[in-house]
Design an enzyme around this catalytic site. Sequence first.
Site, PDB file in Angstrom:
ATOM      1  N   ASN A  20      53.998  46.574  49.119  1.00 16.42           N
ATOM      2  CA  ASN A  20      53.766  47.682  50.042  1.00 16.42           C
ATOM      3  C   ASN A  20      52.554  47.364  50.914  1.00 16.42           C
ATOM      4  O   ASN A  20      51.541  46.875  50.418  1.00 16.42           O
ATOM      5  CB  ASN A  20      53.525  48.975  49.263  1.00 16.42           C
ATOM      6  N   HIS A  78      49.235  43.074  46.033  1.00 12.96           N
ATOM      7  CA  HIS A  78      49.914  43.015  44.738  1.00 12.96           C
ATOM      8  C   HIS A  78      51.418  43.082  44.958  1.00 12.96           C
ATOM      9  O   HIS A  78      51.882  43.623  45.959  1.00 12.96           O
ATOM     10  CB  HIS A  78      49.447  44.132  43.808  1.00 12.96           C
TER      11      HIS A  78
END
Length: 112
Positions: A85, A98
């Site tokens: 994201n 991440h």
Amino acid sequence: MDCLFCKIIEGEIPSQCLYEDDKVYVFKDIDPQAPVHFLVIPKKHIDSLDAMEDEDSELIGYVFKKIRDLAREEGLEDGYRVVHNIGEDGGQSVKHMHFHVLGGRSLQWPPG
């Protein structure tokens, strides 16, 4: 630095570590969205893909090789999803690059 994932890497915040080396830290998601759901984070603090510098390309390639290896170790031969994201509208809640790895069930599209 007041980064949640940097604190997890440093051991200041507990996590269920699956793998760690000098470049990446991998741990189980605390709110799993699939039977297998873990996060792969580079130890170098990079906010997101948008903040990546050219010199980070080798590190990100390494991250994806680790994702592949760990997915195999976790028994995800039938497939898995990797999610990164970016930004508020993209659903990024922690400003540290991440990658969510999800599998262990059929994952539908669109995700939501």
